[in-house]
Design a protein around this motif. Sequence first.
Motif, PDB file in Angstrom:
ATOM      1  N   GLY A  16       0.850  -1.259  -0.074  1.00 15.12           N
ATOM      2  CA  GLY A  16      -0.325  -0.018  -0.220  1.00 15.12           C
ATOM      3  C   GLY A  16       0.735   1.184  -0.005  1.00 15.12           C
ATOM      4  N   LEU A  17       2.169   1.184  -0.576  1.00 16.39           N
ATOM      5  CA  LEU A  17       2.941   2.315  -0.437  1.00 16.39           C
ATOM      6  C   LEU A  17       3.355   2.836  -1.766  1.00 16.39           C
ATOM      7  N   LEU A  18       2.946   2.323  -2.952  1.00 20.93           N
ATOM      8  CA  LEU A  18       3.391   2.734  -3.948  1.00 20.93           C
ATOM      9  C   LEU A  18       2.775   3.996  -4.500  1.00 20.93           C
ATOM     10  N   ASN A  19       3.671   4.716  -5.233  1.00 18.37           N
ATOM     11  CA  ASN A  19       2.858   6.040  -5.656  1.00 18.37           C
ATOM     12  C   ASN A  19       2.033   5.791  -6.665  1.00 18.37           C
ATOM     13  N   ARG A  20       1.224   6.873  -7.295  1.00 12.46           N
ATOM     14  CA  ARG A  20       0.073   6.656  -8.083  1.00 12.46           C
ATOM     15  C   ARG A  20       0.368   5.914  -9.318  1.00 12.46           C
ATOM     16  N   ASN A  21       1.613   6.465 -10.087  1.00 14.06           N
ATOM     17  CA  ASN A  21       1.818   5.822 -11.431  1.00 14.06           C
ATOM     18  C   ASN A  21       2.525   4.366 -11.164  1.00 14.06           C
ATOM     19  N   SER A  22       2.894   4.023 -10.068  1.00 13.72           N
ATOM     20  CA  SER A  22       3.567   2.661  -9.942  1.00 13.72           C
ATOM     21  C   SER A  22       2.304   1.702  -9.609  1.00 13.72           C
ATOM     22  N   ARG A  23       0.909   2.283  -9.065  1.00 14.79           N
ATOM     23  CA  ARG A  23      -0.171   1.513  -8.811  1.00 14.79           C
ATOM     24  C   ARG A  23      -0.656   1.100 -10.213  1.00 14.79           C
ATOM     25  N   ILE A  24      -0.738   2.007 -10.903  1.00 13.57           N
ATOM     26  CA  ILE A  24      -1.223   1.847 -12.298  1.00 13.57           C
ATOM     27  C   ILE A  24      -0.360   0.694 -12.928  1.00 13.57           C
TER      28      ILE A  24
ATOM     29  N   ASN B   4       1.605  -1.378 -11.673  1.00 12.96           N
ATOM     30  CA  ASN B   4       1.242  -2.770 -11.039  1.00 12.96           C
ATOM     31  C   ASN B   4      -0.099  -3.376 -11.729  1.00 12.96           C
ATOM     32  N   ILE B   5      -1.060  -2.629 -11.770  1.00  8.21           N
ATOM     33  CA  ILE B   5      -2.134  -3.217 -12.083  1.00  8.21           C
ATOM     34  C   ILE B   5      -2.258  -3.837 -13.692  1.00  8.21           C
ATOM     35  N   LEU B   6      -1.900  -2.868 -14.539  1.00  4.49           N
ATOM     36  CA  LEU B   6      -1.660  -3.085 -15.885  1.00  4.49           C
ATOM     37  C   LEU B   6      -0.715  -4.333 -16.188  1.00  4.49           C
ATOM     38  N   MET B   7       0.518  -4.367 -15.478  1.00  3.40           N
ATOM     39  CA  MET B   7       1.543  -5.388 -15.575  1.00  3.40           C
ATOM     40  C   MET B   7       0.944  -6.803 -15.309  1.00  3.40           C
TER      41      MET B   7
ATOM     42  N   SER C 171       3.244  -1.303 -21.284  1.00  2.00           N
ATOM     43  CA  SER C 171       4.211  -0.788 -22.495  1.00  2.00           C
ATOM     44  C   SER C 171       3.427   0.559 -22.813  1.00  2.00           C
ATOM     45  N   ILE C 172       2.254   0.217 -23.148  1.00  2.00           N
ATOM     46  CA  ILE C 172       1.369   1.296 -23.768  1.00  2.00           C
ATOM     47  C   ILE C 172       1.083   2.451 -22.715  1.00  2.00           C
ATOM     48  N   PHE C 173       0.981   2.372 -21.538  1.00  2.00           N
ATOM     49  CA  PHE C 173       0.858   3.229 -20.579  1.00  2.00           C
ATOM     50  C   PHE C 173       2.214   4.320 -20.513  1.00  2.00           C
ATOM     51  N   ILE C 174       3.390   3.494 -20.510  1.00  2.00           N
ATOM     52  CA  ILE C 174       4.617   4.138 -20.373  1.00  2.00           C
ATOM     53  C   ILE C 174       4.805   5.240 -21.653  1.00  2.00           C
ATOM     54  N   THR C 175       4.407   4.606 -22.789  1.00  2.00           N
ATOM     55  CA  THR C 175       4.498   5.684 -24.077  1.00  2.00           C
ATOM     56  C   THR C 175       3.465   6.857 -23.756  1.00  2.00           C
TER      57      THR C 175
ATOM     58  N   ASN D  55       3.094  12.575 -22.944  1.00  2.00           N
ATOM     59  CA  ASN D  55       2.690  13.779 -22.057  1.00  2.00           C
ATOM     60  C   ASN D  55       3.775  14.605 -21.451  1.00  2.00           C
ATOM     61  N   ARG D  56       4.871  13.864 -21.168  1.00  2.46           N
ATOM     62  CA  ARG D  56       5.986  14.593 -20.763  1.00  2.46           C
ATOM     63  C   ARG D  56       6.599  15.419 -21.648  1.00  2.46           C
ATOM     64  N   ASN D  57       6.573  15.106 -22.879  1.00  4.29           N
ATOM     65  CA  ASN D  57       7.278  15.812 -24.032  1.00  4.29           C
ATOM     66  C   ASN D  57       6.493  16.743 -24.294  1.00  4.29           C
ATOM     67  N   ASN D  58       5.152  16.784 -24.377  1.00  2.00           N
ATOM     68  CA  ASN D  58       4.163  17.826 -24.863  1.00  2.00           C
ATOM     69  C   ASN D  58       4.374  18.897 -23.749  1.00  2.00           C
TER      70      ASN D  58
END
Length: 334
Positions: free
Chosen positions: A293-301, A303-306, A314-318, A323-326
């Motif tokens: 229960g201590l993962l940050n938000r992106n890590s939780r997402i 984890n679920i997708l993996m 992999s799609i989520f990472i892309t 978004n970062r580049n934009n």
Amino acid sequence: MDKVSIIVPVYNVERYLKRCVDSIINQTYKKIEVILIDDGSKDKSGIICDQMAKIDKRVKVIHTKNQGVSQARNEGLKIATGDYIYLADADDWLEPLMLEKMIKCQNDLKVDLVICGYYVEEKNKSISYCMEKNQILDNVTLMEKVYVPAEINGVVWNKLFSRKLLYNEDGTPKILFCPLYSMWEDVLWVTEVCIHVKKAYYMAEPQYHYIKRDSSASTKGFRPYKVSMIAAGMKIRDILNKNESDRKIIKKFDNYMHLHFRGTIYEIYKFSPQYKEYITYFRSACFQIMKFGLLNRNSRIHNILMRIHPRLDSIFITILQKNRNNTLRKKRVE
């Protein structure tokens, strides 16, 4: 003058070994013993070790059957006599002033541990990993930064340990490396040691050159032995829990562990014919991490997708990268 014991496990590194040992015996700090553990090398590494011992009487050589890097380091720890202990890898090298600078910090500040920055040497570039400033670290700050690769990191080779930290009064090592794990054995050992550090010092200078080789254990894609990283990671988590470590430390480790697990799962998905055999084990590990229960938000997402399928992660990472580049483009325009 305090003596430094430098322990170097050696296995099939004939191309790099002389450069490594030369960088050690040519240190400006002269009171050293160099312990080379030839771990059953099949190339000329053992011969080179013996040649180096003839050149410099401070060099000791132990030839053993191949038992792995953890046991080789243990053999060195059992016979080291120095007031300070340093562990290097046989394919890397040290800056000439490294030990002199670290010993001065130890003596001036009376700390248990001194850490320095380092270079990662790739084919055509050298990347410096170093924190912004020199600083004294309390235990919580130290442990947090152990799980940040760009800061202290869980490796052994950027750290100089005081003898009292590693040895009992009768001269036996307090903590040995665990030969059961072929990945993260160093992170596990560093965790067990650093839990007992009251005060450490970070020297904001890169002094060690780590060679990132395509054939090294950490860079050659998925191999079945990488599964041991999961077991080592869970062992570290148990140790942190049993020692009632600060919640900030555990949170930092959980995210560090999750990041590495995701990478290994994706390697299985892309490269391993035993995908179905291993993916169940890794999904179970991801579920255990999620329960903490201590993962940050992106890590939780992630984890679920993996756990559903590595391709989704992999799609989520892309998407995140786009978004970062934009965001960066908008800031440049502004």
